[in-house]
Design an enzyme around this catalytic site. Structure first.
Site, short mmCIF file in Angstrom:
data_model
loop_
_atom_site.label_atom_id
_atom_site.label_comp_id
_atom_site.label_asym_id
_atom_site.label_seq_id
_atom_site.Cartn_x
_atom_site.Cartn_y
_atom_site.Cartn_z
N ARG A 225 10.59 -8.48 -9.98
CA ARG A 225 11.19 -8.21 -11.28
C ARG A 225 12.43 -9.09 -11.44
O ARG A 225 13.12 -9.40 -10.44
CB ARG A 225 11.62 -6.75 -11.39
CG ARG A 225 10.47 -5.79 -11.63
CD ARG A 225 9.87 -5.92 -13.03
NE ARG A 225 8.81 -4.95 -13.26
CZ ARG A 225 7.50 -5.21 -13.16
NH1 ARG A 225 7.08 -6.42 -12.82
NH2 ARG A 225 6.62 -4.28 -13.42
N HIS A 273 5.83 -14.47 -16.75
CA HIS A 273 5.35 -13.17 -16.26
C HIS A 273 3.81 -13.10 -16.37
O HIS A 273 3.27 -12.22 -17.04
CB HIS A 273 6.00 -12.01 -17.05
CG HIS A 273 5.91 -10.69 -16.33
ND1 HIS A 273 6.90 -9.74 -16.40
CD2 HIS A 273 4.94 -10.16 -15.54
CE1 HIS A 273 6.54 -8.68 -15.68
NE2 HIS A 273 5.35 -8.92 -15.14
P1 NDP Z 1 3.68 -1.00 -3.91
O1 NDP Z 1 4.38 0.22 -4.38
O2 NDP Z 1 2.26 -0.90 -3.51
O3 NDP Z 1 4.48 -1.62 -2.67
C1 NDP Z 1 5.87 -1.79 -2.66
C2 NDP Z 1 6.29 -2.39 -1.33
O4 NDP Z 1 7.70 -2.65 -1.38
C3 NDP Z 1 6.06 -1.43 -0.14
O5 NDP Z 1 5.64 -2.16 0.98
C4 NDP Z 1 7.46 -0.84 0.09
O6 NDP Z 1 7.73 -0.43 1.41
C5 NDP Z 1 8.32 -2.04 -0.24
N1 NDP Z 1 9.69 -1.60 -0.57
C6 NDP Z 1 10.10 -0.77 -1.54
N2 NDP Z 1 11.43 -0.59 -1.49
C7 NDP Z 1 11.87 -1.32 -0.44
C8 NDP Z 1 13.13 -1.53 0.15
N3 NDP Z 1 14.23 -0.92 -0.32
N4 NDP Z 1 13.21 -2.32 1.22
C9 NDP Z 1 12.10 -2.92 1.73
N5 NDP Z 1 10.86 -2.76 1.22
C10 NDP Z 1 10.75 -1.97 0.16
O7 NDP Z 1 3.88 -2.08 -5.05
P2 NDP Z 1 2.87 -3.24 -5.51
O8 NDP Z 1 2.59 -4.11 -4.34
O9 NDP Z 1 1.73 -2.66 -6.25
O10 NDP Z 1 3.80 -4.01 -6.58
C11 NDP Z 1 5.06 -4.52 -6.21
C12 NDP Z 1 5.79 -5.00 -7.45
O11 NDP Z 1 5.24 -6.22 -7.91
C13 NDP Z 1 5.72 -4.11 -8.68
O12 NDP Z 1 6.61 -3.01 -8.56
C14 NDP Z 1 6.15 -5.06 -9.76
O13 NDP Z 1 7.54 -5.08 -9.88
C15 NDP Z 1 5.66 -6.42 -9.25
N6 NDP Z 1 4.52 -6.93 -10.04
C16 NDP Z 1 4.66 -8.13 -10.67
C17 NDP Z 1 3.62 -8.67 -11.37
C18 NDP Z 1 3.75 -9.99 -12.03
O14 NDP Z 1 2.82 -10.40 -12.74
N7 NDP Z 1 4.82 -10.71 -11.83
C19 NDP Z 1 2.33 -7.97 -11.49
C20 NDP Z 1 2.30 -6.72 -10.79
C21 NDP Z 1 3.37 -6.22 -10.10
P3 NDP Z 1 6.86 0.73 2.12
O15 NDP Z 1 5.54 0.04 2.43
O16 NDP Z 1 7.63 1.06 3.31
O17 NDP Z 1 6.72 1.83 1.11
C1 OXD Z 2 3.06 -5.04 -13.28
C2 OXD Z 2 3.37 -6.30 -13.94
O1 OXD Z 2 3.96 -4.29 -12.87
O2 OXD Z 2 2.48 -6.87 -14.61
O3 OXD Z 2 1.85 -4.75 -13.15
O4 OXD Z 2 4.49 -6.79 -13.81
#
Ligand code: NDP
Ligand code: OXD
Length: 310
Positions: A225, A273
């Site tokens: 983000r 994005h």
């Molecule tokens: P998930 O919820 O599946 O995974 C999040 C990961 O981040 C987990 O491994 C979690 O750790 C880790 N995490 C969270 N907080 C922390 C922290 N404080 N320190 C270290 N690690 C942390 O999310 P997704 O993989 O589904 O998506 C991730 C993000 O990608 C979304 O929230 C969104 O912002 C972004 N996104 C962007 C897109 C784009 O087109 N640019 C499209 C889709 C998503 P743990 O495994 O220990 O829980």
């Molecule tokens: C998502 C994104 O969160 O598209 O799926 O950023």
């Protein structure tokens, strides 16, 4: 039994309503701007809803985020906090993210920005870079998307590292967890990919202190983000050559304002994005299946943890 849809842009809203309605003929599906009987609304399907968007709906059972992230829902200052939030994820989202991360990591690895600049200057310069096996790439966030991206990089031959909040085990990836192991992880990442969710703990995490811990000349790809990044710290790190390049897909303000310095920076690649978008024809099948399962079971595997923030 009615569902409201809230997405910026009338055309997109109508596209989703059309697709969802075809899959859910017994439901009334309408725009949030013209909801009909508000008391009949039990689900809201949203991307970046307006502040207070859910207040008219007293009988909401769940909010469906049209994306993996839920930060855009939690940003609502009047959000009814007890309502469950369902994420929309799936194989298309994961596949697109795999493609985007592979594309840009390979571009950084093979120094495509310099090769493109050389072409524009009609200069024949053969750059020699190490093979991927000698290029450590780190992924911050090892959830659905981060773990898929990391596995793809590993399959391409990169030395792949990953960092998450709690310890994860993923074949072929050297994993690190929590604050205690963060510096050791960063110290090895010549290319760093951010795939974290936006939470209080991760806001501003891509900052001067972090950049200083990366090997000199490292590059950064932010697909998490916009507010993960401190924009001025990135510009300073590129100016000092601590960083060589950045690819940014997400921004504090989207669309990125036309006067923003990132647009014309020679060492920043901007994408709008699009790393991984959910389209209505595929996404509506996931949304419909989640709503139907939530109706039956009161739960779905894609439920977010609002307390945790992701
Ligand atoms: P998930 O919820 O599946 O995974 C999040 C990961 O981040 C987990 O491994 C979690 O750790 C880790 N995490 C969270 N907080 C922390 C922290 N404080 N320190 C270290 N690690 C942390 O999310 P997704 O993989 O589904 O998506 C991730 C993000 O990608 C979304 O929230 C969104 O912002 C972004 N996104 C962007 C897109 C784009 O087109 N640019 C499209 C889709 C998503 P743990 O495994 O220990 O829980
Ligand atoms: C998502 C994104 O969160 O598209 O799926 O950023």
């Amino acid at each position: 039994m009615s569902i409201v849809v809230s997405i910026p842009g009338v055309d997109k809203t109508n596209w989703w309503i059309e697709q969802l309605q075809a899959l859910m003929p017994s439901w009334t599906i309408r725009s949030i701007d013209d909801p009909g009987d508000a008391d009949a609304v039990t689900y809201a399907v949203v991307w970046k809803p307006a502040d207070g968007a859910f207040l008219p709906f007293a009988n909401l059972k769940a909010i469906v985020s049209l994306g993996a992230g839920i930060d855009h829902v939690l940003a609502d200052t009047k959000l009814p906090r007890q309502i469950p939030i369902i994420r929309t994820v799936g194989t298309d989202l994961t596949q697109r993210m795999r493609e985007y991360v592979a594309l840009h990591v390979l571009s950084h690895h093979r120094d495509m920005p310099t090769i493109s600049a050389n072409q524009r200057a009609r200069q024949w310069k053969q750059l020699v870079v190490p093979p991927a096996t000698d290029r450590p790439v780190g992924v911050m966030g090892l959830g659905n998307l981060g773990s898929a991206a990391a596995s793809t990089l590993s399959a391409l031959g990169f030395e792949t590292l990953g960092w998450s909040r709690t310890q994860r085990e993923i074949e072929g990836i050297t994993t690190f967890a929590g604050d205690a192991e963060f510096a050791a992880f960063l110290g090895r990442c010549e290319i760093l990919v951010c795939l974290l969710p936006l939470t209080d703990a991760t806001t501003g995490i891509l900052n001067a202190e972090l950049f200083a811990k990366l090997p000199k000349g490292a590059s950064v790809i932010n697909v998490g983000r916009g507010p993960h990044l401190v924009d001025d710290d990135l510009l300073a790190a590129l100016d000092s050559s601590q960083l060589s390049h950045a690819t940014l897909d997400v921004f504090h303000v989207e669309p990125l304002p036309s006067e923003h310095p990132f647009w014309s920076h020679p060492r920043i690649t901007v994408t709008p994005h699009i790393a991984s978008l959910i389209d209505a024809p595929t996404g509506s099948r996931i949304v419909a299946a989640n709503i139907e399962r939530f109706e039956r079971e009161g739960n779905v595997p894609d439920l977010a943890d609002a307390e945790r923030g992701y």
